[in-house]
Motif scaffolding. Structure first.
Motif, PDB file in Angstrom:
ATOM      1  N   ASP A  18       0.823  -1.208   0.000  1.00  0.00           N
ATOM      2  CA  ASP A  18       0.000   0.000   0.000  1.00  0.00           C
ATOM      3  C   ASP A  18       0.858   1.259   0.000  1.00  0.00           C
ATOM      4  O   ASP A  18       0.552   2.230   0.666  1.00  0.00           O
ATOM      5  CB  ASP A  18      -0.982  -0.017   1.172  1.00  0.00           C
ATOM      6  CG  ASP A  18      -0.289  -0.171   2.524  1.00  0.00           C
ATOM      7  OD1 ASP A  18       0.964  -0.039   2.601  1.00  0.00           O
ATOM      8  OD2 ASP A  18      -0.997  -0.434   3.515  1.00  0.00           O
ATOM      9  N   LYS A  19       1.945   1.199  -0.770  1.00  0.00           N
ATOM     10  CA  LYS A  19       2.848   2.337  -0.970  1.00  0.00           C
ATOM     11  C   LYS A  19       3.415   2.900   0.330  1.00  0.00           C
ATOM     12  O   LYS A  19       3.587   4.102   0.493  1.00  0.00           O
ATOM     13  CB  LYS A  19       2.177   3.421  -1.800  1.00  0.00           C
ATOM     14  CG  LYS A  19       1.734   2.908  -3.164  1.00  0.00           C
ATOM     15  CD  LYS A  19       1.575   4.013  -4.150  1.00  0.00           C
ATOM     16  CE  LYS A  19       1.146   3.516  -5.507  1.00  0.00           C
ATOM     17  NZ  LYS A  19       2.046   2.593  -6.165  1.00  0.00           N
ATOM     18  N   GLY A  20       3.731   2.000   1.269  1.00  0.00           N
ATOM     19  CA  GLY A  20       4.411   2.395   2.488  1.00  0.00           C
ATOM     20  C   GLY A  20       3.522   2.764   3.643  1.00  0.00           C
ATOM     21  O   GLY A  20       4.026   3.135   4.703  1.00  0.00           O
ATOM     22  N   ALA A  21       2.196   2.659   3.494  1.00  0.00           N
ATOM     23  CA  ALA A  21       1.304   2.967   4.619  1.00  0.00           C
ATOM     24  C   ALA A  21       1.468   1.932   5.734  1.00  0.00           C
ATOM     25  O   ALA A  21       1.442   2.279   6.916  1.00  0.00           O
ATOM     26  CB  ALA A  21      -0.151   3.020   4.156  1.00  0.00           C
ATOM     27  N   THR A  22       1.629   0.660   5.352  1.00  0.00           N
ATOM     28  CA  THR A  22       1.868  -0.404   6.321  1.00  0.00           C
ATOM     29  C   THR A  22       2.968  -1.309   5.792  1.00  0.00           C
ATOM     30  O   THR A  22       3.171  -1.427   4.576  1.00  0.00           O
ATOM     31  CB  THR A  22       0.603  -1.251   6.574  1.00  0.00           C
ATOM     32  OG1 THR A  22       0.177  -1.840   5.340  1.00  0.00           O
ATOM     33  CG2 THR A  22      -0.523  -0.403   7.151  1.00  0.00           C
ATOM     34  N   TRP A  23       3.677  -1.945   6.714  1.00  0.00           N
ATOM     35  CA  TRP A  23       4.791  -2.826   6.369  1.00  0.00           C
ATOM     36  C   TRP A  23       4.612  -4.172   7.049  1.00  0.00           C
ATOM     37  O   TRP A  23       4.155  -4.232   8.193  1.00  0.00           O
ATOM     38  CB  TRP A  23       6.117  -2.206   6.808  1.00  0.00           C
ATOM     39  CG  TRP A  23       6.448  -0.968   6.046  1.00  0.00           C
ATOM     40  CD1 TRP A  23       6.176   0.334   6.401  1.00  0.00           C
ATOM     41  CD2 TRP A  23       7.091  -0.901   4.781  1.00  0.00           C
ATOM     42  NE1 TRP A  23       6.619   1.197   5.431  1.00  0.00           N
ATOM     43  CE2 TRP A  23       7.189   0.456   4.421  1.00  0.00           C
ATOM     44  CE3 TRP A  23       7.609  -1.853   3.903  1.00  0.00           C
ATOM     45  CZ2 TRP A  23       7.775   0.893   3.234  1.00  0.00           C
ATOM     46  CZ3 TRP A  23       8.197  -1.429   2.729  1.00  0.00           C
ATOM     47  CH2 TRP A  23       8.273  -0.073   2.399  1.00  0.00           C
ATOM     48  N   VAL A  24       5.001  -5.238   6.354  1.00  0.00           N
ATOM     49  CA  VAL A  24       4.953  -6.597   6.890  1.00  0.00           C
ATOM     50  C   VAL A  24       6.377  -7.138   6.914  1.00  0.00           C
ATOM     51  O   VAL A  24       7.090  -7.078   5.900  1.00  0.00           O
ATOM     52  CB  VAL A  24       4.054  -7.507   6.020  1.00  0.00           C
ATOM     53  CG1 VAL A  24       4.121  -8.947   6.491  1.00  0.00           C
ATOM     54  CG2 VAL A  24       2.624  -6.988   6.002  1.00  0.00           C
ATOM     55  N   LEU A  25       6.785  -7.678   8.065  1.00  0.00           N
ATOM     56  CA  LEU A  25       8.107  -8.278   8.195  1.00  0.00           C
ATOM     57  C   LEU A  25       8.104  -9.633   7.498  1.00  0.00           C
ATOM     58  O   LEU A  25       7.311 -10.506   7.832  1.00  0.00           O
ATOM     59  CB  LEU A  25       8.484  -8.449   9.669  1.00  0.00           C
ATOM     60  CG  LEU A  25       9.829  -9.095   9.948  1.00  0.00           C
ATOM     61  CD1 LEU A  25      10.974  -8.214   9.455  1.00  0.00           C
ATOM     62  CD2 LEU A  25       9.977  -9.381  11.440  1.00  0.00           C
ATOM     63  N   ASP A  26       8.990  -9.804   6.509  1.00  0.00           N
ATOM     64  CA  ASP A  26       9.098 -11.055   5.764  1.00  0.00           C
ATOM     65  C   ASP A  26      10.248 -11.913   6.253  1.00  0.00           C
ATOM     66  O   ASP A  26      10.165 -13.142   6.234  1.00  0.00           O
ATOM     67  CB  ASP A  26       9.314 -10.783   4.268  1.00  0.00           C
ATOM     68  CG  ASP A  26       8.135 -10.122   3.619  1.00  0.00           C
ATOM     69  OD1 ASP A  26       6.994 -10.514   3.904  1.00  0.00           O
ATOM     70  OD2 ASP A  26       8.354  -9.182   2.823  1.00  0.00           O
ATOM     71  N   GLU A  27      11.350 -11.261   6.600  1.00  0.00           N
ATOM     72  CA  GLU A  27      12.519 -12.015   7.017  1.00  0.00           C
ATOM     73  C   GLU A  27      13.392 -11.173   7.926  1.00  0.00           C
ATOM     74  O   GLU A  27      13.348  -9.947   7.901  1.00  0.00           O
ATOM     75  CB  GLU A  27      13.313 -12.513   5.808  1.00  0.00           C
ATOM     76  CG  GLU A  27      13.778 -11.424   4.877  1.00  0.00           C
ATOM     77  CD  GLU A  27      14.423 -11.974   3.611  1.00  0.00           C
ATOM     78  OE1 GLU A  27      15.117 -13.001   3.666  1.00  0.00           O
ATOM     79  OE2 GLU A  27      14.241 -11.351   2.565  1.00  0.00           O
ATOM     80  N   GLU A  28      14.181 -11.885   8.727  1.00  0.00           N
ATOM     81  CA  GLU A  28      15.104 -11.259   9.657  1.00  0.00           C
ATOM     82  C   GLU A  28      16.418 -12.025   9.591  1.00  0.00           C
ATOM     83  O   GLU A  28      16.420 -13.257   9.482  1.00  0.00           O
ATOM     84  CB  GLU A  28      14.541 -11.319  11.068  1.00  0.00           C
ATOM     85  CG  GLU A  28      15.490 -10.850  12.130  1.00  0.00           C
ATOM     86  CD  GLU A  28      14.909 -11.011  13.527  1.00  0.00           C
ATOM     87  OE1 GLU A  28      15.036 -10.051  14.297  1.00  0.00           O
ATOM     88  OE2 GLU A  28      14.359 -12.081  13.843  1.00  0.00           O
ATOM     89  N   MET A  29      17.515 -11.292   9.658  1.00  0.00           N
ATOM     90  CA  MET A  29      18.824 -11.925   9.695  1.00  0.00           C
ATOM     91  C   MET A  29      19.632 -11.323  10.836  1.00  0.00           C
ATOM     92  O   MET A  29      19.741 -10.099  10.931  1.00  0.00           O
ATOM     93  CB  MET A  29      19.558 -11.733   8.366  1.00  0.00           C
ATOM     94  CG  MET A  29      18.907 -12.482   7.223  1.00  0.00           C
ATOM     95  SD  MET A  29      19.860 -12.372   5.703  1.00  0.00           S
ATOM     96  CE  MET A  29      18.722 -11.425   4.688  1.00  0.00           C
ATOM     97  N   ILE A  30      20.155 -12.189  11.665  1.00  0.00           N
ATOM     98  CA  ILE A  30      21.074 -11.776  12.720  1.00  0.00           C
ATOM     99  C   ILE A  30      22.476 -11.990  12.161  1.00  0.00           C
ATOM    100  O   ILE A  30      22.834 -13.103  11.755  1.00  0.00           O
ATOM    101  CB  ILE A  30      20.866 -12.585  14.013  1.00  0.00           C
ATOM    102  CG1 ILE A  30      19.410 -12.453  14.496  1.00  0.00           C
ATOM    103  CG2 ILE A  30      21.865 -12.150  15.080  1.00  0.00           C
ATOM    104  CD1 ILE A  30      18.951 -11.033  14.787  1.00  0.00           C
ATOM    105  N   LEU A  31      23.254 -10.921  12.097  1.00  0.00           N
ATOM    106  CA  LEU A  31      24.595 -10.942  11.521  1.00  0.00           C
ATOM    107  C   LEU A  31      25.631 -10.931  12.637  1.00  0.00           C
ATOM    108  O   LEU A  31      25.550 -10.112  13.552  1.00  0.00           O
ATOM    109  CB  LEU A  31      24.803  -9.718  10.630  1.00  0.00           C
ATOM    110  CG  LEU A  31      23.704  -9.394   9.624  1.00  0.00           C
ATOM    111  CD1 LEU A  31      24.016  -8.096   8.891  1.00  0.00           C
ATOM    112  CD2 LEU A  31      23.516 -10.539   8.651  1.00  0.00           C
TER     113      LEU A  31
END
Length: 180
Positions: free
Chosen positions: A162-175
């Motif tokens: 929705d053009k940045g109105a809401t965001w969904v976390l898809d992945e996370e990486m611990i470096l």
């Protein structure tokens, strides 16, 4: 048809591409991503191919390139010494990042042959994090480096439909930085 590359030609590319330090008028700005130069282990978690959750281990390598005026990184998931993780979308890609003084921001292009993806991002420091936004194609992507220390960081990959109105976390990486 196979082609056996001349080993000296490969060394020539590496010698021409890679350098040991930042260079140029914006060397101080280059340290936004230059702080990551080195090799890292990745603990990845995200959405599995079946829609559930998955975890895997990978590797990440950052280095100075193009006369010390850019940083290039290579992400490998799963890592070269890891057992293939059949429930994740494997990826192996590279990003070339450079500081653009006219934008006072970083231009960053992700190239991922395995999944036939190319995305351009604009990156900026935001409250101690690094935020990269790709809003030219759908879905929008936001990649964030957070909790940055000399030996570790957290990377978050998010999408917006929705053009940045809401965001969904898809992945996370611990470096975690590998010892030198």
């Amino acid at each position: 048809m196979t082609y056996d590359a001349d080993p000296s030609a490969e060394r020539g590319l590496i010698e021409a591409l890679h350098v040991s330090a930042p260079s140029g008028a914006h060397a101080d700005k280059l340290m936004l991503f230059g702080q990551f130069v080195g090799s890292w282990d990745i603990e990845w978690s995200g959405t599995a191919l079946d829609g559930g959750t998955a975890q895997a281990k990978g590797e990440l390598h950052f280095g100075w390139v193009l006369g010390g005026r850019a940083v290039q990184d290579t992400w490998i998931m799963p890592g070269r010494n890891e057992v293939a993780a059949p429930n994740i979308r494997a990826f192996q890609g590279t990003t070339v990042r450079f500081y653009d003084p006219d934008l006072d921001a970083w231009r960053s292009t992700w190239i991922e042959p395995i999944n036939a993806r190319v995305r351009r991002f604009i990156g900026r420091p935001v409250d101690g994090d690094i935020v990269l936004l790709s809003d030219e194609d759908e879905p929008w992507l936001r990649w964030r480096f957070t909790e940055i220390t000399p030996s570790s960081a957290r990377w978050l990959g998010e999408t917006s439909h929705d053009k940045g109105a809401t965001w969904v976390l898809d992945e996370e990486m611990i470096l975690t930085r590998r010892p030198s």
